[in-house]
Design a protein around this motif. Sequence first.
Motif, PDB file in Angstrom:
ATOM      1  N   ASP A  15      30.779  53.014  38.079  1.00  0.00           N
ATOM      2  CA  ASP A  15      31.387  53.661  39.240  1.00  0.00           C
ATOM      3  C   ASP A  15      31.550  52.699  40.417  1.00  0.00           C
ATOM      4  O   ASP A  15      30.631  52.495  41.208  1.00  0.00           O
ATOM      5  CB  ASP A  15      30.531  54.870  39.648  1.00  0.00           C
ATOM      6  N   ILE A  16      32.736  52.117  40.527  1.00  0.00           N
ATOM      7  CA  ILE A  16      33.022  51.183  41.620  1.00  0.00           C
ATOM      8  C   ILE A  16      33.104  51.930  42.954  1.00  0.00           C
ATOM      9  O   ILE A  16      32.586  51.484  43.971  1.00  0.00           O
ATOM     10  CB  ILE A  16      34.337  50.415  41.330  1.00  0.00           C
ATOM     11  N   VAL A  63      32.426  40.228  30.329  1.00  0.00           N
ATOM     12  CA  VAL A  63      33.860  40.222  30.632  1.00  0.00           C
ATOM     13  C   VAL A  63      34.713  39.788  29.437  1.00  0.00           C
ATOM     14  O   VAL A  63      35.929  39.625  29.561  1.00  0.00           O
ATOM     15  CB  VAL A  63      34.196  39.369  31.882  1.00  0.00           C
ATOM     16  N   GLY A  64      34.084  39.579  28.284  1.00  0.00           N
ATOM     17  CA  GLY A  64      34.871  39.362  27.064  1.00  0.00           C
ATOM     18  C   GLY A  64      35.092  37.924  26.660  1.00  0.00           C
ATOM     19  O   GLY A  64      35.815  37.670  25.690  1.00  0.00           O
ATOM     20  N   VAL A  93      40.124  34.399  40.793  1.00  0.00           N
ATOM     21  CA  VAL A  93      40.593  35.396  41.763  1.00  0.00           C
ATOM     22  C   VAL A  93      39.534  35.659  42.832  1.00  0.00           C
ATOM     23  O   VAL A  93      39.862  35.925  43.990  1.00  0.00           O
ATOM     24  CB  VAL A  93      41.065  36.727  41.108  1.00  0.00           C
ATOM     25  N   CYS A  94      38.262  35.564  42.462  1.00  0.00           N
ATOM     26  CA  CYS A  94      37.198  35.739  43.459  1.00  0.00           C
ATOM     27  C   CYS A  94      37.223  34.599  44.464  1.00  0.00           C
ATOM     28  O   CYS A  94      37.078  34.803  45.671  1.00  0.00           O
ATOM     29  CB  CYS A  94      35.832  35.818  42.781  1.00  0.00           C
ATOM     30  N   ARG A  95      37.410  33.399  43.954  1.00  0.00           N
ATOM     31  CA  ARG A  95      37.433  32.216  44.825  1.00  0.00           C
ATOM     32  C   ARG A  95      38.588  32.308  45.820  1.00  0.00           C
ATOM     33  O   ARG A  95      38.445  32.008  47.006  1.00  0.00           O
ATOM     34  CB  ARG A  95      37.567  30.970  43.951  1.00  0.00           C
ATOM     35  N   ARG A 123      40.684  42.869  36.540  1.00  0.00           N
ATOM     36  CA  ARG A 123      41.273  44.026  37.238  1.00  0.00           C
ATOM     37  C   ARG A 123      40.191  44.868  37.916  1.00  0.00           C
ATOM     38  O   ARG A 123      40.376  45.363  39.028  1.00  0.00           O
ATOM     39  CB  ARG A 123      42.098  44.866  36.267  1.00  0.00           C
ATOM     40  N   HIS A 124      39.060  45.026  37.236  1.00  0.00           N
ATOM     41  CA  HIS A 124      37.937  45.734  37.876  1.00  0.00           C
ATOM     42  C   HIS A 124      37.483  44.988  39.133  1.00  0.00           C
ATOM     43  O   HIS A 124      37.182  45.603  40.162  1.00  0.00           O
ATOM     44  CB  HIS A 124      36.750  45.832  36.925  1.00  0.00           C
TER      45      HIS A 124
END
Length: 378
Positions: free
Chosen positions: A220-221, A266-267, A278-280, A245-246
């Motif tokens: 639950d984000i 994450v696979g 994307v976080c960076r 995407r999450h």
Amino acid sequence: MKIESIVLREIHLQLKSPFETSFGTVQNRRILLVEVVADGVSGWGEVTAGETPSYNAETTDTAWHIISGFIGPSLQGRTLAHASDFPEFVAKIRGQEMAKSGVENALWDAEAKLAGIPLSQLLGGVKQEIDCGVSLGIRENPQSLLAKVEEELGRGYQRIKLKIKPGKDFDFVKAVRRAFPKILLSVDANSAYRPEDAEHLARFDEFDLLMIEQPLYWDDIYAHRKLQARIKSPICLDECIHNTRHALAAIELNACRIINIKVGRVGGHTEARLLQKVCRERSIPVWCGGMLESGIGRAHNIAVSTLPGFTLPGDVSASRRYWDEDVIEPEVEVSGKGTIRVPTAPGIGYQVRCDRIEKLTVRSETFSTKSQASVLAV
Ligand code: OSB
Ligand code: MG
């Protein structure tokens, strides 16, 4: 890379001491190892699923089922240009990130070995040394926890993470913070709290924590977004984030300020690398989590930790904290300043001890004959 064979093995390995989290205690690990032989070279991966479906939905046995029943039969005999083509190859299998990651990461190791370069380099890593923290299991009382914290700080670890659960939280954290006012300190609840606990969790603000990891529901984000608005401690998401995407949803919602990247969750390396990117780009610090891995999974964690987005010390620590004897050579060692030197040999950079693995193996299955029917229509 022509995939000649895939060998799936289950090994049993006993942790030196039981590890308690809010969802249970583990000592006897049942670990799946994946060996992929491609163009004559062996690549190794580890499935990081737990023995029970309590951290996430996968287990050692569900991963065996997925690899044995679906991935192994369809992958053998195939040719993939790059390990990074693997996610597309298994896209029709929903979820099962840890099972997929065990296979994908073996392909990455093989590809790096074929190229004659370290895996960290193939992934685009930029560090020769990574910063290490430790994750400490729940203890009987604050005194024994304190002794453990002191021991690990003495070894040089740069960040201490305490596992917590309701009833074994505030006093434990308080004792540690009192004794060590300046250390990087975080807590991990593994989804043990509920939105009604917001006021209780806000009391942890006074401890100046680096982060509170996954306090609420594993899936639950949105609930974390509401909690983050009420507490000062940065929330770090672990269980909630299964892909990029999450992560984007969590970041845009302000559900967290930090993300724990576990390659298995994450696979595989392809998604982990994209996620750190994307976080960076959004100035969200990430760090590499751990799943009580053997040396093979640990080596993959070291490689991914060299990517530029990994700016906080991870839960990647020395082999000797977990095992009497690891399955790689040399074992993973941590320096007196809490760092691991990134190996420079090709692939994962550690020698896999096949003789030892053979002895520890309780079941194995090999996929190598072309006569086997392809289960996936890919
Ligand atoms: O939440 O990070 C977690 C271990 C098992 C399951 C989940 C977690 C952990 C750890 C241990 O924290 C990290 C490690 O030392 O490998
Ligand atoms: Mg965690």
